[in-house]
Design a protein around this motif. Structure first.
Motif, PDB file in Angstrom:
ATOM      1  N   UNK A   1     -14.512   3.493 -15.342  1.00  0.00           N
ATOM      2  CA  UNK A   1     -14.382   2.167 -14.720  1.00  0.00           C
ATOM      3  C   UNK A   1     -12.908   1.775 -14.607  1.00  0.00           C
ATOM      4  N   UNK A   2     -12.224   2.399 -13.669  1.00  0.00           N
ATOM      5  CA  UNK A   2     -10.804   2.187 -13.385  1.00  0.00           C
ATOM      6  C   UNK A   2     -10.690   2.078 -11.878  1.00  0.00           C
ATOM      7  N   UNK A   3     -10.227   0.951 -11.362  1.00  0.00           N
ATOM      8  CA  UNK A   3     -10.159   0.789  -9.911  1.00  0.00           C
ATOM      9  C   UNK A   3      -8.912   0.018  -9.507  1.00  0.00           C
ATOM     10  N   UNK A   4      -8.739  -0.115  -8.186  1.00  0.00           N
ATOM     11  CA  UNK A   4      -7.591  -0.829  -7.638  1.00  0.00           C
ATOM     12  C   UNK A   4      -7.895  -2.297  -7.381  1.00  0.00           C
ATOM     13  N   UNK A   5      -9.140  -2.690  -7.526  1.00  0.00           N
ATOM     14  CA  UNK A   5      -9.484  -4.094  -7.324  1.00  0.00           C
ATOM     15  C   UNK A   5     -10.622  -4.500  -8.246  1.00  0.00           C
ATOM     16  N   UNK A   6     -10.672  -5.780  -8.538  1.00  0.00           N
ATOM     17  CA  UNK A   6     -11.683  -6.332  -9.436  1.00  0.00           C
ATOM     18  C   UNK A   6     -12.702  -7.064  -8.582  1.00  0.00           C
TER      19      UNK A   6
ATOM     20  N   UNK B   1      -2.867  -1.996 -10.254  1.00  0.00           N
ATOM     21  CA  UNK B   1      -2.245  -2.295  -8.969  1.00  0.00           C
ATOM     22  C   UNK B   1      -0.736  -2.056  -9.038  1.00  0.00           C
ATOM     23  N   UNK B   2      -0.186  -1.646  -7.909  1.00  0.00           N
ATOM     24  CA  UNK B   2       1.258  -1.452  -7.823  1.00  0.00           C
ATOM     25  C   UNK B   2       1.882  -2.801  -7.490  1.00  0.00           C
ATOM     26  N   UNK B   3       2.735  -3.296  -8.385  1.00  0.00           N
ATOM     27  CA  UNK B   3       3.384  -4.585  -8.178  1.00  0.00           C
ATOM     28  C   UNK B   3       4.624  -4.439  -7.301  1.00  0.00           C
ATOM     29  N   UNK B   4       5.335  -3.331  -7.462  1.00  0.00           N
ATOM     30  CA  UNK B   4       6.550  -3.121  -6.686  1.00  0.00           C
ATOM     31  C   UNK B   4       6.794  -1.622  -6.550  1.00  0.00           C
ATOM     32  N   UNK B   5       6.851  -1.145  -5.318  1.00  0.00           N
ATOM     33  CA  UNK B   5       7.090   0.276  -5.056  1.00  0.00           C
ATOM     34  C   UNK B   5       8.520   0.463  -4.577  1.00  0.00           C
TER      35      UNK B   5
ATOM     36  N   UNK C   1      11.468  11.232  -5.211  1.00  0.00           N
ATOM     37  CA  UNK C   1      11.529  10.421  -6.423  1.00  0.00           C
ATOM     38  C   UNK C   1      11.065   8.998  -6.116  1.00  0.00           C
ATOM     39  N   UNK C   2      10.271   8.428  -7.014  1.00  0.00           N
ATOM     40  CA  UNK C   2       9.872   7.026  -6.898  1.00  0.00           C
ATOM     41  C   UNK C   2       9.939   6.387  -8.282  1.00  0.00           C
ATOM     42  N   UNK C   3      10.241   5.100  -8.290  1.00  0.00           N
ATOM     43  CA  UNK C   3      10.165   4.307  -9.513  1.00  0.00           C
ATOM     44  C   UNK C   3       9.418   3.043  -9.140  1.00  0.00           C
ATOM     45  N   UNK C   4       8.260   2.837  -9.751  1.00  0.00           N
ATOM     46  CA  UNK C   4       7.378   1.746  -9.366  1.00  0.00           C
ATOM     47  C   UNK C   4       6.998   0.896 -10.564  1.00  0.00           C
ATOM     48  N   UNK C   5       6.749  -0.374 -10.291  1.00  0.00           N
ATOM     49  CA  UNK C   5       6.205  -1.282 -11.295  1.00  0.00           C
ATOM     50  C   UNK C   5       4.700  -1.346 -11.072  1.00  0.00           C
ATOM     51  N   UNK C   6       3.942  -1.075 -12.124  1.00  0.00           N
ATOM     52  CA  UNK C   6       2.487  -1.004 -12.011  1.00  0.00           C
ATOM     53  C   UNK C   6       1.865  -1.917 -13.067  1.00  0.00           C
ATOM     54  N   UNK C   7       0.914  -2.733 -12.631  1.00  0.00           N
ATOM     55  CA  UNK C   7       0.186  -3.606 -13.549  1.00  0.00           C
ATOM     56  C   UNK C   7      -1.171  -2.986 -13.857  1.00  0.00           C
ATOM     57  N   UNK C   8      -1.460  -2.865 -15.145  1.00  0.00           N
ATOM     58  CA  UNK C   8      -2.743  -2.337 -15.604  1.00  0.00           C
ATOM     59  C   UNK C   8      -3.439  -3.474 -16.356  1.00  0.00           C
ATOM     60  N   UNK C   9      -4.509  -3.999 -15.767  1.00  0.00           N
ATOM     61  CA  UNK C   9      -5.231  -5.119 -16.367  1.00  0.00           C
ATOM     62  C   UNK C   9      -6.545  -4.626 -16.950  1.00  0.00           C
TER      63      UNK C   9
ATOM     64  N   UNK D   1      -6.171  -8.575 -20.564  1.00  0.00           N
ATOM     65  CA  UNK D   1      -4.807  -8.270 -20.987  1.00  0.00           C
ATOM     66  C   UNK D   1      -4.184  -7.469 -19.855  1.00  0.00           C
ATOM     67  N   UNK D   2      -2.973  -7.849 -19.470  1.00  0.00           N
ATOM     68  CA  UNK D   2      -2.253  -7.090 -18.444  1.00  0.00           C
ATOM     69  C   UNK D   2      -1.043  -6.428 -19.074  1.00  0.00           C
ATOM     70  N   UNK D   3      -0.941  -5.129 -18.836  1.00  0.00           N
ATOM     71  CA  UNK D   3       0.216  -4.360 -19.285  1.00  0.00           C
ATOM     72  C   UNK D   3       1.046  -4.021 -18.047  1.00  0.00           C
ATOM     73  N   UNK D   4       2.357  -4.130 -18.171  1.00  0.00           N
ATOM     74  CA  UNK D   4       3.267  -3.840 -17.061  1.00  0.00           C
ATOM     75  C   UNK D   4       4.019  -2.549 -17.386  1.00  0.00           C
ATOM     76  N   UNK D   5       3.890  -1.577 -16.500  1.00  0.00           N
ATOM     77  CA  UNK D   5       4.517  -0.268 -16.705  1.00  0.00           C
ATOM     78  C   UNK D   5       5.546   0.008 -15.617  1.00  0.00           C
ATOM     79  N   UNK D   6       6.571   0.757 -15.965  1.00  0.00           N
ATOM     80  CA  UNK D   6       7.473   1.350 -14.993  1.00  0.00           C
ATOM     81  C   UNK D   6       7.124   2.829 -14.946  1.00  0.00           C
ATOM     82  N   UNK D   7       6.782   3.302 -13.755  1.00  0.00           N
ATOM     83  CA  UNK D   7       6.354   4.683 -13.580  1.00  0.00           C
ATOM     84  C   UNK D   7       7.320   5.385 -12.636  1.00  0.00           C
ATOM     85  N   UNK D   8       7.895   6.476 -13.094  1.00  0.00           N
ATOM     86  CA  UNK D   8       8.773   7.283 -12.258  1.00  0.00           C
ATOM     87  C   UNK D   8       8.102   8.608 -11.987  1.00  0.00           C
TER      88      UNK D   8
END
Length: 143
Positions: free
Chosen positions: A26-31, A45-49, A61-69, A130-137
């Motif tokens: 149960x992991x998706x891009x929308x609730x 969801x990707x907050x900033x690409x 190369x990419x560095x993105x901000x991703x929110x995992x709720x 709970x929302x976790x904010x990750x930086x993913x490269x």
């Protein structure tokens, strides 16, 4: 095909048995709220690409901000999933494979919001989140 950051996080997280024991797949891009929704679940969801490029075109190369709720019907279930995600994803690096594509990934938890309670569609039954904010490269081959 290019691996997107939310796909990379999903692949890493669902490879951990402690996480799949709690959320299954149960992991998706929308609730989407439905009558028969099963908790806990994760919405990513990707907050900033920020794809990086050079004069010759894409760099791979990419560095993105991703929110995992994490959403659940109890505070404890949300806390349990968030803790396992933190263990599995924070400060992780290495290869990640999605389908037939592989990329190098570095992931860092930058912030975690405290557990919040919201009513589902105005009813008296709360959900917890709970929302976790990750930086993913990601570094991957450019085709």
């Amino acid at each position: 095909m290019t691996i997107r950051p939310e796909q990379a996080l999903r692949a890493k997280a669902l490879a951990v048995s402690a996480i799949t024991a709690l959320i299954g797949t149960r992991w998706s891009a929308e609730f989407v709220i439905t009558k028969d929704i099963k908790y806990p679940l994760v919405v990513c969801t990707v907050a900033k690409a920020q794809p990086l490029a050079h004069l010759g075109g894409p760099s791979g190369f990419t560095t993105d901000s991703v929110d995992v709720a994490v959403w659940g019907d109890t505070h404890d279930s949300v806390e349990a999933v968030a803790a396992q995600l933190r263990i599995a994803l924070h400060a992780t690096k290495g290869d990640v494979t999605v389908g037939s594509d592989t990329a190098k990934m570095t992931c860092m938890l930058t912030e975690q919001d405290p557990c919040t309670t919201s009513p589902i569609d105005g009813s008296e039954f709360p959900i917890f989140g709970i929302t976790q904010h990750y930086t993913v490269s990601l570094a991957q081959a450019v085709s």
